[in-house]
Scaffold this motif. Structure first.
Motif, PDB file in Angstrom:
ATOM      1  N   PHE A  84      54.296  41.631  61.218  1.00 32.43           N
ATOM      2  CA  PHE A  84      55.530  40.939  61.589  1.00 32.43           C
ATOM      3  C   PHE A  84      55.385  40.219  62.927  1.00 32.43           C
ATOM      4  O   PHE A  84      55.843  39.093  63.102  1.00 32.43           O
ATOM      5  N   ASP A  85      54.765  40.868  63.902  1.00 33.21           N
ATOM      6  CA  ASP A  85      54.566  40.246  65.209  1.00 33.21           C
ATOM      7  C   ASP A  85      53.343  40.883  65.867  1.00 33.21           C
ATOM      8  O   ASP A  85      52.636  41.686  65.270  1.00 33.21           O
ATOM      9  N   GLY A  86      53.084  40.478  67.094  1.00 33.41           N
ATOM     10  CA  GLY A  86      51.940  41.023  67.820  1.00 33.41           C
ATOM     11  C   GLY A  86      50.603  40.571  67.271  1.00 33.41           C
ATOM     12  O   GLY A  86      49.597  41.269  67.417  1.00 33.41           O
ATOM     13  N   ILE A  87      50.554  39.407  66.637  1.00 33.09           N
ATOM     14  CA  ILE A  87      49.313  38.913  66.041  1.00 33.09           C
ATOM     15  C   ILE A  87      48.362  38.435  67.139  1.00 33.09           C
ATOM     16  O   ILE A  87      48.745  37.658  68.018  1.00 33.09           O
ATOM     17  N   THR A  88      47.127  38.917  67.087  1.00 28.65           N
ATOM     18  CA  THR A  88      46.079  38.451  67.995  1.00 28.65           C
ATOM     19  C   THR A  88      44.902  37.960  67.162  1.00 28.65           C
ATOM     20  O   THR A  88      44.876  38.113  65.935  1.00 28.65           O
ATOM     21  N   GLU A  89      43.908  37.418  67.827  1.00 25.04           N
ATOM     22  CA  GLU A  89      42.727  36.943  67.109  1.00 25.04           C
ATOM     23  C   GLU A  89      41.916  38.087  66.533  1.00 25.04           C
ATOM     24  O   GLU A  89      41.041  37.866  65.688  1.00 25.04           O
ATOM     25  N   GLN A  90      42.203  39.329  66.974  1.00 23.05           N
ATOM     26  CA  GLN A  90      41.492  40.498  66.466  1.00 23.05           C
ATOM     27  C   GLN A  90      42.316  41.298  65.454  1.00 23.05           C
ATOM     28  O   GLN A  90      41.839  42.322  64.950  1.00 23.05           O
ATOM     29  N   THR A  91      43.528  40.875  65.146  1.00 21.81           N
ATOM     30  CA  THR A  91      44.341  41.616  64.188  1.00 21.81           C
ATOM     31  C   THR A  91      43.589  41.729  62.863  1.00 21.81           C
ATOM     32  O   THR A  91      43.224  40.717  62.269  1.00 21.81           O
ATOM     33  N   PRO A  92      43.351  42.953  62.389  1.00 17.12           N
ATOM     34  CA  PRO A  92      42.569  43.100  61.153  1.00 17.12           C
ATOM     35  C   PRO A  92      43.419  42.866  59.908  1.00 17.12           C
ATOM     36  O   PRO A  92      44.651  42.979  59.937  1.00 17.12           O
ATOM     37  N   PHE A  93      42.761  42.524  58.833  1.00 14.76           N
ATOM     38  CA  PHE A  93      43.360  42.476  57.503  1.00 14.76           C
ATOM     39  C   PHE A  93      42.214  42.531  56.505  1.00 14.76           C
ATOM     40  O   PHE A  93      41.048  42.534  56.893  1.00 14.76           O
ATOM     41  N   HIS A  94      42.558  42.565  55.215  1.00 14.95           N
ATOM     42  CA  HIS A  94      41.494  42.653  54.223  1.00 14.95           C
ATOM     43  C   HIS A  94      41.676  41.597  53.139  1.00 14.95           C
ATOM     44  O   HIS A  94      42.683  41.586  52.429  1.00 14.95           O
ATOM     45  N   PHE A  95      40.686  40.721  53.030  1.00 12.23           N
ATOM     46  CA  PHE A  95      40.646  39.744  51.937  1.00 12.23           C
ATOM     47  C   PHE A  95      39.239  39.755  51.362  1.00 12.23           C
ATOM     48  O   PHE A  95      38.316  39.188  51.949  1.00 12.23           O
ATOM     49  N   GLY A  96      39.068  40.441  50.237  1.00 12.36           N
ATOM     50  CA  GLY A  96      37.756  40.584  49.621  1.00 12.36           C
ATOM     51  C   GLY A  96      37.759  40.099  48.183  1.00 12.36           C
ATOM     52  O   GLY A  96      38.807  39.783  47.605  1.00 12.36           O
ATOM     53  N   PRO A  97      36.584  40.053  47.553  1.00  7.89           N
ATOM     54  CA  PRO A  97      36.483  39.510  46.198  1.00  7.89           C
ATOM     55  C   PRO A  97      37.237  40.317  45.155  1.00  7.89           C
ATOM     56  O   PRO A  97      37.825  39.746  44.232  1.00  7.89           O
ATOM     57  N   ALA A  98      37.260  41.652  45.275  1.00 10.12           N
ATOM     58  CA  ALA A  98      37.958  42.450  44.266  1.00 10.12           C
ATOM     59  C   ALA A  98      39.467  42.251  44.350  1.00 10.12           C
ATOM     60  O   ALA A  98      40.149  42.167  43.322  1.00 10.12           O
ATOM     61  N   VAL A  99      39.989  42.167  45.575  1.00  3.90           N
ATOM     62  CA  VAL A  99      41.426  41.926  45.730  1.00  3.90           C
ATOM     63  C   VAL A  99      41.774  40.524  45.233  1.00  3.90           C
ATOM     64  O   VAL A  99      42.799  40.316  44.575  1.00  3.90           O
ATOM     65  N   PHE A 100      40.934  39.547  45.536  1.00 10.15           N
ATOM     66  CA  PHE A 100      41.178  38.187  45.039  1.00 10.15           C
ATOM     67  C   PHE A 100      41.181  38.163  43.514  1.00 10.15           C
ATOM     68  O   PHE A 100      42.044  37.521  42.895  1.00 10.15           O
ATOM     69  N   ASP A 101      40.224  38.860  42.900  1.00  7.38           N
ATOM     70  CA  ASP A 101      40.186  38.904  41.433  1.00  7.38           C
ATOM     71  C   ASP A 101      41.444  39.566  40.873  1.00  7.38           C
ATOM     72  O   ASP A 101      41.913  39.197  39.789  1.00  7.38           O
ATOM     73  N   MET A 102      41.990  40.547  41.587  1.00  9.78           N
ATOM     74  CA  MET A 102      43.240  41.173  41.162  1.00  9.78           C
ATOM     75  C   MET A 102      44.400  40.182  41.260  1.00  9.78           C
ATOM     76  O   MET A 102      45.189  40.026  40.314  1.00  9.78           O
ATOM     77  N   VAL A 103      44.512  39.508  42.388  1.00  9.47           N
ATOM     78  CA  VAL A 103      45.616  38.564  42.594  1.00  9.47           C
ATOM     79  C   VAL A 103      45.582  37.435  41.575  1.00  9.47           C
ATOM     80  O   VAL A 103      46.634  36.941  41.141  1.00  9.47           O
ATOM     81  N   THR A 104      44.385  37.027  41.167  1.00  8.12           N
ATOM     82  CA  THR A 104      44.240  35.910  40.231  1.00  8.12           C
ATOM     83  C   THR A 104      43.914  36.374  38.809  1.00  8.12           C
ATOM     84  O   THR A 104      43.502  35.566  37.967  1.00  8.12           O
ATOM     85  N   ASP A 105      44.118  37.662  38.541  1.00 10.45           N
ATOM     86  CA  ASP A 105      43.799  38.212  37.223  1.00 10.45           C
ATOM     87  C   ASP A 105      44.565  37.472  36.118  1.00 10.45           C
ATOM     88  O   ASP A 105      45.776  37.244  36.216  1.00 10.45           O
ATOM     89  N   GLY A 106      43.861  37.135  35.062  1.00  8.15           N
ATOM     90  CA  GLY A 106      44.474  36.361  33.992  1.00  8.15           C
ATOM     91  C   GLY A 106      45.629  37.057  33.313  1.00  8.15           C
ATOM     92  O   GLY A 106      46.621  36.411  32.927  1.00  8.15           O
ATOM     93  N   ASP A 107      45.562  38.366  33.144  1.00  8.62           N
ATOM     94  CA  ASP A 107      46.651  39.088  32.488  1.00  8.62           C
ATOM     95  C   ASP A 107      47.909  39.094  33.351  1.00  8.62           C
ATOM     96  O   ASP A 107      49.029  38.964  32.848  1.00  8.62           O
ATOM     97  N   ILE A 108      47.732  39.246  34.669  1.00  4.01           N
ATOM     98  CA  ILE A 108      48.890  39.150  35.563  1.00  4.01           C
ATOM     99  C   ILE A 108      49.490  37.750  35.494  1.00  4.01           C
ATOM    100  O   ILE A 108      50.712  37.574  35.362  1.00  4.01           O
ATOM    101  N   LEU A 109      48.634  36.733  35.580  1.00  5.28           N
ATOM    102  CA  LEU A 109      49.145  35.364  35.571  1.00  5.28           C
ATOM    103  C   LEU A 109      49.796  35.012  34.235  1.00  5.28           C
ATOM    104  O   LEU A 109      50.764  34.242  34.202  1.00  5.28           O
TER     105      LEU A 109
END
Length: 314
Positions: A84-109
Motif C-alpha cells: 500500500f505504501d512505503g515502496i522503496t527500490e528494495q521492496t521485494p515481490f515475486h514474479f516467476g514463470p510458474a505464477v505467470f503460467d497460473m495467471v495466464t492459464d487457459g482454463d482460468i481464462l
C-alpha cells in the motif's frame, strides 16, 4: 469451460464455485517455485544469524512456520503486487514463470471469458494469501492477506476510475479451503450497488452494511471462487493447525481502467488480436520492477478511495 447454467448462476448469485479449475501441473509448479523462494529466504536468514540451520528434510511449511513465528518478512517477498505504501527500490515481490503460467492459464481464462468476454487484461490488483492458524497470529497483525478478511466488495478496493469497469476476481485455492481453516463466506444476491467502506484495520464495509447472514464456500485445491466485483465477501478465521494458501487473481475487460492505473497491467487474452497477448514472464517481472523504481521516487499514490471522514465510519 463454464456452462450456460454456470453463467446464469453467477449472474443470479454474484459468485460461482468452480472445482478443479486448474490442473495439478499448474499447482505443483507454483508450490515448487515458492518452495525454492522459501529456501532462498531461509538461507539468507541463517546467514544473518536469525535462524538455526535448516534440519534435514525441513520443508516449505516448516520453514514458513519458523519465519512467521519469528516475525521475519516472508509475506511481501511472496506477494505478486507492491504494498500500500512505503515502496522503496528494495521492496521485494515475486514474479516467476510458474505464477505467470497460473495467471495466464487457459482454463482460468476460458472461465473469465465466459463472464466478461474475449478481450481480457490481467488486472494488477492481485495478491497471494497464506493464512496461519488464528491462534498463532500476533495480536498486532492486521494484514488482510495474513489474518481473516473483513467484509468488503472488490469494487471497494479500486479507485473511482474503475467504477464502470467490468472485471471478476478468481480466488484460486492452492491448498484445500475448508470451514475449519478459514474458507471464504459470501452474502448471496447482494451485488447490485457499491456500499460504503471504512479504512479500519482493513478496508471493510461500514458497520451498517455488514450482512446479517452468509454462506461459507469451501473449495478444494485447484478450484476457485469467482466473484462479481460488487459481491460482499469475507473469510472465516483459520481454526485449524495448518496454513491456508490461495491467490486473488483479477481480470478486467481490456481498455477499461483497472482501478490502480499506477500499477502495470497486461493483455492475457485477445481473440481479436492474439499477437497482443503477453507470453514472456520476464516482461511481466520487468514491468513491475520498473514500476517499483518509479514509485519509490514518487509521492504516495492512494490505492483506496475511502477515508475516515465519512459519516458511515463515525
Amino acid at each position: 469451460m463454464l456452462t450456460d447454467r454456470d453463467v446464469e448462476t453467477f449472474g443470479r448469485r454474484g459468485y460461482l464455485v468452480v472445482e478443479d479449475l486448474v490442473n495439478e501441473r499448474v499447482l505443483g509448479n507454483v508450490r515448487d517455485e515458492y518452495a525454492r523462494l522459501m529456501d532462498r529466504l531461509f538461507d539468507q536468514w541463517y546467514a544473518e544469524g536469525l535462524v538455526d540451520a535448516p534440519r534435514a528434510g525441513m520443508g516449505f511449511w516448516e520453514k514458513l512456520d519458523v519465519a512467521y513465528r519469528g516475525g521475519f518478512d516472508w509475506y511481501q517477498p511472496f506477494d505478486i503486487s507492491l504494498p500500500f505504501d512505503g515502496i522503496t527500490e528494495q521492496t521485494p515481490f515475486h514474479f516467476g514463470p510458474a505464477v505467470f503460467d497460473m495467471v495466464t492459464d487457459g482454463d482460468i481464462l476460458n472461465a473469465v471469458e465466459a463472464l466478461i468476454g474475449p478481450e481480457i487484461t490481467s488486472n494488477p490488483i492481485q495478491h497471494v494469501r497464506i493464512k496461519p492458524p488464528e491462534r498463532a497470529v500476533a495480536k498486532d497483525e492486521i494484514r488482510a492477506h495474513v489474518v481473516s478478511t473483513d467484509w468488503h466488495q472488490d469494487q471497494g478496493v479500486t479507485l473511482p476510475e474503475a467504477d464502470g469497469t467490468e472485471f471478476v476476481t478468481v480466488w484460486l485455492a492452492i491448498t484445500d479451503a475448508t470451514v475449519e481453516n478459514g474458507c471464504l463466506k459470501v452474502a448471496e444476491n447482494r451485488f447490485h450497488e457499491m456500499m460504503p467502506h471504512c479504512p479500519r484495520a482493513q478496508t471493510a464495509l461500514a458497520d451498517r452494511c455488514v450482512p446479517n447472514g452468509s454462506v461459507p464456500v469451501p473449495v478444494r485445491a485447484g478450484g476457485a471462487v469467482i466473484f462479481h466485483p460488487m459481491t460482499p465477501h469475507a473469510s472465516l478465521s483459520n481454526e485449524s493447525d495448518g496454513y491456508r494458501w490461495s491467490f486473488d487473481l483479477r481480470y478486467s475487460v481490456t481498455g477499461q481502467p483497472t482501478g490502480r492505473s499506477h500499477f502495470p497491467e497486461f493483455i492475457a487474452r485477445s481473440r481479436s488480436d492474439p499477437t497482443r497477448e503477453l507470453k514472456d514472464w520476464r516482461a511481466w517481472r520487468d514491468m513491475w520492477e520498473e514500476t517499483r523504481g518509479r514509485l519509490a521516487e514518487s509521492p504516495h499514490i492512494p490505492q483506496h478511495r475511502w477515508d475516515g471522514s465519512s459519516p458511515h465510519c463515525a
